[in-house]
Structures are given as structure tokens and as C-alpha cells.
Design a protein around this motif. Structure first.
Motif, PDB file in Angstrom:
ATOM      1  N   SER A  76       0.870  -1.168   0.000  1.00 27.02           N
ATOM      2  CA  SER A  76       0.000   0.000   0.000  1.00 27.02           C
ATOM      3  C   SER A  76       0.909   1.220   0.000  1.00 27.02           C
ATOM      4  N   THR A  78       0.929   5.834   0.279  1.00 31.40           N
ATOM      5  CA  THR A  78       0.308   7.147   0.356  1.00 31.40           C
ATOM      6  C   THR A  78       1.293   8.162  -0.200  1.00 31.40           C
ATOM      7  N   ARG A  90      -4.134   8.492  -0.554  1.00 30.78           N
ATOM      8  CA  ARG A  90      -4.006   7.039  -0.713  1.00 30.78           C
ATOM      9  C   ARG A  90      -3.901   6.624  -2.179  1.00 30.78           C
ATOM     10  N   THR A  92      -4.616   4.070  -5.043  1.00 28.38           N
ATOM     11  CA  THR A  92      -5.718   3.134  -5.273  1.00 28.38           C
ATOM     12  C   THR A  92      -5.218   1.787  -5.778  1.00 28.38           C
ATOM     13  N   ASP A  93      -4.023   1.763  -6.338  1.00 29.40           N
ATOM     14  CA  ASP A  93      -3.436   0.506  -6.808  1.00 29.40           C
ATOM     15  C   ASP A  93      -1.926   0.616  -6.701  1.00 29.40           C
ATOM     16  N   GLU A 104      -0.836   3.973  -8.562  1.00 32.09           N
ATOM     17  CA  GLU A 104      -1.908   4.783  -9.145  1.00 32.09           C
ATOM     18  C   GLU A 104      -2.631   5.511  -8.023  1.00 32.09           C
ATOM     19  N   VAL A 105      -2.841   6.808  -8.233  1.00 24.81           N
ATOM     20  CA  VAL A 105      -3.520   7.630  -7.240  1.00 24.81           C
ATOM     21  C   VAL A 105      -4.779   8.176  -7.921  1.00 24.81           C
ATOM     22  N   GLY A 106      -5.841   7.386  -7.848  1.00 24.64           N
ATOM     23  CA  GLY A 106      -7.068   7.700  -8.566  1.00 24.64           C
ATOM     24  C   GLY A 106      -7.712   9.015  -8.193  1.00 24.64           C
ATOM     25  N   SER A 107      -7.629   9.422  -6.930  1.00 26.59           N
ATOM     26  CA  SER A 107      -8.312  10.636  -6.485  1.00 26.59           C
ATOM     27  C   SER A 107      -7.780  11.900  -7.155  1.00 26.59           C
ATOM     28  N   THR A 111      -0.310   8.828 -11.779  1.00 29.47           N
ATOM     29  CA  THR A 111       0.370   7.535 -11.699  1.00 29.47           C
ATOM     30  C   THR A 111       1.872   7.766 -11.606  1.00 29.47           C
TER      31      THR A 111
END
Length: 143
Positions: A76, A78, A90, A92-93, A104-107, A111
Motif C-alpha cells: 500500500s 500514500t 491514498r 488506489t493501486d 496509481e492515485v485515482g483521487s 500515476t
């Protein structure tokens, strides 16, 4: 008595050679076992805190990435951007294969892709966001 000492030294050498050769009693690691051991070692080196400078569109931003490894081996992460007052974003992947780390930081639609260098103190990579890609090399920090 000298024969006893020579015998003891010879026995000690016979026991020490397999240990010094990296195996016990002639057992050898298979290629799969070596690959698994190397992956475990790389995962251990990847976990931790990383920092770098993102130079994009005339701005320079400090970036900090915190990578954690759970007991089951999953990763994981951050992201912090201290200059923007953003912390704990956070991922996301998160993946790590063949020395390549992807977060990957979807919010925020970003990437990070980086390659763990052999000295394990540098992730040589790039940040992609909004259709643009920028160099972002991260260095392990003490934190």
C-alpha cells in the motif's frame, strides 16, 4: 593428540564448506526459489519512505511517498505533497514486478512508475497526470 586435532579440523571444514557456499548439506535453490527470494528481498527494500522533487510547468514541488508492506506481502502507499499542504493521499493501486514499482492515485488522476535501482536507495521514475509526464526520481529517506 595431533591426529585428534587434525581430525577435528577436517570435520569442521567439511561442515563449514556447504554453509559458506550458501547451502546446507548440498541443497540447492531452484531458479524459482531464487526468484522468489529476490522478490522478497526487493519488496523489503521497497517498503519505506521516499522523497523527490517534481519539476512541472515552471513549478517545483516536494513529493513524499510512503510504501508499506503488509504481513501477507501486499503493498500500500500514500503520497504527500508538502508544498501544497497535501498529506496521506491514498494510492488506489500499488504493484511491484521485476523491479518496477507502479502507484496509481485515482483521487488526483496520477500515476507514478519507477524502477528500483540496484543500490535500493533510488526509484528512477516518472509522474503522469492530466496527460503529461514528468521525471520524478525518489530517494529513500530516513523517516
Amino acid at each position: 593428540m595431533p591426529h585428534l586435532i587434525r581430525f577435528a579440523l577436517a570435520a569442521l571444514l567439511l561442515l563449514a564448506v556447504p554453509v559458506l557456499a550458501g547451502c546446507s548439506g548440498g541443497e540447492k535453490m531452484t531458479a524459482e526459489e531464487r526468484a522468489a527470494a529476490e522478490r522478497e528481498a526487493q519488496l523489503g527494500r521497497l517498503a519505506g519512505d521516499w522523497a523527490g522533487q517534481l519539476n512541472a510547468l515552471g513549478s517545483s514541488l516536494r513529493i513524499v511517498v510512503h510504501v508499506r508492506r503488509a504481513p501477507d506481502g501486499t503493498l500500500s502507499a500514500t503520497l504527500d505533497s508538502p508544498d501544497q499542504g497535501a498529506t496521506g493521499i491514498r494510492a488506489t493501486d500499488v504493484s511491484f514486478e521485476d523491479g518496477r514499482f507502479v502507484m496509481e492515485v485515482g483521487s488526483i488522476g496520477g500515476t507514478y512508475t519507477g524502477t528500483l535501482q540496484p543500490d535500493a536507495d533510488v526509484l528512477d521514475g516518472q509522474w503522469t497526470q492530466g496527460g503529461q509526464t514528468f521525471a520524478l526520481n525518489l530517494r529513500r529517506t530516513g523517516g
